[in-house]
Design an enzyme around this catalytic site. Structure first.
Site, mmCIF file in Angstrom:
data_model
loop_
_atom_site.group_PDB
_atom_site.id
_atom_site.type_symbol
_atom_site.label_atom_id
_atom_site.label_comp_id
_atom_site.label_asym_id
_atom_site.label_seq_id
_atom_site.Cartn_x
_atom_site.Cartn_y
_atom_site.Cartn_z
ATOM 1 N N ASP A 1 31.125 39.660 36.412
ATOM 2 C CA ASP A 1 32.585 39.629 36.409
ATOM 3 C C ASP A 1 33.134 40.704 35.475
ATOM 4 O OD1 ASP A 1 35.066 38.839 37.269
ATOM 5 O OD2 ASP A 1 35.183 37.077 35.989
ATOM 6 N N GLU B 1 38.381 29.939 41.917
ATOM 7 C CA GLU B 1 38.164 30.170 40.487
ATOM 8 C C GLU B 1 39.122 29.310 39.659
ATOM 9 O OE1 GLU B 1 38.039 33.868 37.273
ATOM 10 O OE2 GLU B 1 39.107 34.127 39.160
ATOM 11 N N HIS C 1 34.222 44.011 37.357
ATOM 12 C CA HIS C 1 35.506 44.706 37.254
ATOM 13 C C HIS C 1 35.386 45.896 36.304
ATOM 14 C CE1 HIS C 1 38.128 41.695 39.292
ATOM 15 N NE2 HIS C 1 37.139 40.875 38.961
ATOM 16 N N HIS D 1 38.786 36.674 45.628
ATOM 17 C CA HIS D 1 38.692 35.731 44.515
ATOM 18 C C HIS D 1 39.273 34.397 44.997
ATOM 19 C CE1 HIS D 1 38.134 39.285 41.990
ATOM 20 N NE2 HIS D 1 37.948 38.509 40.932
ATOM 21 N N HIS E 1 29.997 41.790 41.806
ATOM 22 C CA HIS E 1 31.320 41.370 41.311
ATOM 23 C C HIS E 1 31.431 41.780 39.853
ATOM 24 C CE1 HIS E 1 34.777 38.312 41.623
ATOM 25 N NE2 HIS E 1 34.873 38.864 40.413
ATOM 26 N N ASP F 1 37.735 47.598 34.795
ATOM 27 C CA ASP F 1 38.602 47.518 33.622
ATOM 28 C C ASP F 1 38.256 46.346 32.710
ATOM 29 O OD1 ASP F 1 39.401 45.876 35.688
ATOM 30 O OD2 ASP F 1 41.542 46.164 35.400
#
Length: 403
Positions: free
Chosen positions: A334, A240, A20, A237, A18, A22
């Site tokens: 993350d 969260e 990202h 997701h 997991h 960006d």
């Protein structure tokens, strides 16, 4: 209980399932790309950006997400996407990560001159070149490096999110916001399935990201049904920023194989709807359902601390209860840039905070590899996982770690 040194954490083979794209640029690369593309940043040096945008702590989720406006803006070119993908793989390999699943929302990065296929090809090529370089030079008795790509649909967006969303919203001006969001998600699912079937790009999964509260997973059920028919894996997701009901939808409506975050899995007080069962029983049965099906939770400790004001200390994190309930869990970053973290940092935090035995640690590592959305055929995956666990045992013996 044994103490696990930083050198041991660094040496053992790990996964990050997991992360990202960006949210995980090198800060120097962000500055370089901003200069090259004419994107204005709040500061043009690392110290300034760490002070104004990419902090160690944030007031709320909105402040945490603010940096993505800058990172996505500099990523709308093939060269930029290639560079950050290549660097991300190399940065992970430098801390012992053998397998990486990179996720991002292609529709945030597309533009008039950059198609969906352009985006996916550039990311795949950057990851592929890094992997191949590392595998050419790795010792023959070490497990191979590899990667997968997960495409994210957005639970919520406006026309200002990207050129693609601007154009899509304009073309569907008579549709409701929910119809527009669901429609864009379905378009992405179609594109992912087609590209997976007709290219060698290592697309392995589909994800649902973005604002959770008020934007239910059930709005994306058609997209998930389509990607399942295309034999793609599914993660969501969930839990969260909302409670157990969000996770329930992810695993029942979308048939998720894994859950991103799952922070509020045990929070009975966040249940909003009425059920036949009382809230305590509802959560108990949900946890048991997830445990029995080995639906793996992608745990992101630092990120959760930064985006959840009510979480006053890491000791309060639900990761403790996940361990007690013997859930399948794996640690993830993350966003390496936005959270100012690394995978080794996440393991250090976990090992210093929670009662994790040598057996628990090996299980977490194993879950990462076994529950990965590995691109290659299953017999190859079994042999690869076996090589990883044998390597782990060898490292553990060298450091005197015993289960």
């Amino acid at each position: 209980m044994q103490y696990f040194t930083d050198d041991f954490i660094q040496a053992i083979p790990k996964t990050d399932l997991h992360v990202h794209l960006d949210g995980s640029l090198r800060i120097g690369t962000l500055i370089d790309l901003a200069k090259a593309s004419g994107v204005s940043l709040p500061a043009m040096d690392e110290a300034g950006l760490r002070k104004t945008v990419f902090k160690d702590s944030y007031q709320n989720l909105e402040e945490y997400l603010a940096g993505f406006a800058y990172t996505t803006a500099v990523l709308r070119s093939r060269d930029a996407l290639y560079r950050v993908s290549y660097e991300l793989f190399m940065d992970n390999a430098a801390e012992g990560v053998r397998y990486l699943e990179v996720r991002f929302a292609p529709q945030l990065l597309m533009s008039e001159t950059l198609s969906f296929q352009d985006v996916m090809e550039a990311v795949d090529q950057g990851l592929r070149d890094a992997r191949d370089k590392l595998n050419r030079h790795r010792p023959s008795n070490e497990p191979a490096y590899d990667y997968g790509i997960i495409a994210c649909a957005m639970r919520f967006f406006t026309k200002d999110f990207s050129p693609y969303y601007r154009d899509y919203s304009r073309m569907h001006e008579f549709s409701s916001p929910t119809e527009i969001i669901s429609g864009a998600s379905l378009e992405l699912a179609k594109a992912v399935v087609q590209l997976r079937a007709h290219s060698s790009i290592q697309i392995v999964g589909f994800d649902l990201a973005g604002a959770e509260y008020g934007y239910p997973a059930s709005d994306h059920q058609a997209s998930y049904e389509l990607v399942e028919k295309g034999f793609l894996h599914k993660t969501v997701h969930a839990g969260e920023a909302f409670g157990p009901e969000s996770i329930f939808q992810a695993v029942t409506k979308l048939q998720a194989d894994r859950i991103g975050h799952g922070l509020h899995l045990f929070d009975v007080d966040l249940i909003r709807s009425s059920h036949e069962q009382d809230p305590e029983t509802y959560v108990k049965e949900l946890v048991n359902y997830i445990a029995n099906r080995r639906i793996t939770v992608e745990v992101c400790l630092t990120s959760n601390m930064q985006t959840t004001p009510d979480l006053k200390s890491l000791e309060q994190h639900s990761f403790r209860r996940m361990l007690e309930q013997k859930l399948s869990v794996t640690l993830c970053t993350d966003n390496r840039l936005v959270s100012n973290t690394s995978l080794c940092k996440e393991y250090r935090l976990a090992l210093d905070t929670f009662p994790i035995t040598a057996h628990d640690l090996k299980n977490m590592i194993a879950y990462g590899f076994k529950r990965s959305f590995y691109y290659h055929p299953y017999p190859q995956k079994r042999a690869w996982v076996r090589s990883v666990l044998d390597y782990y045992d060898r490292i553990a013996r060298q450091f005197g770690i015993r289960e």
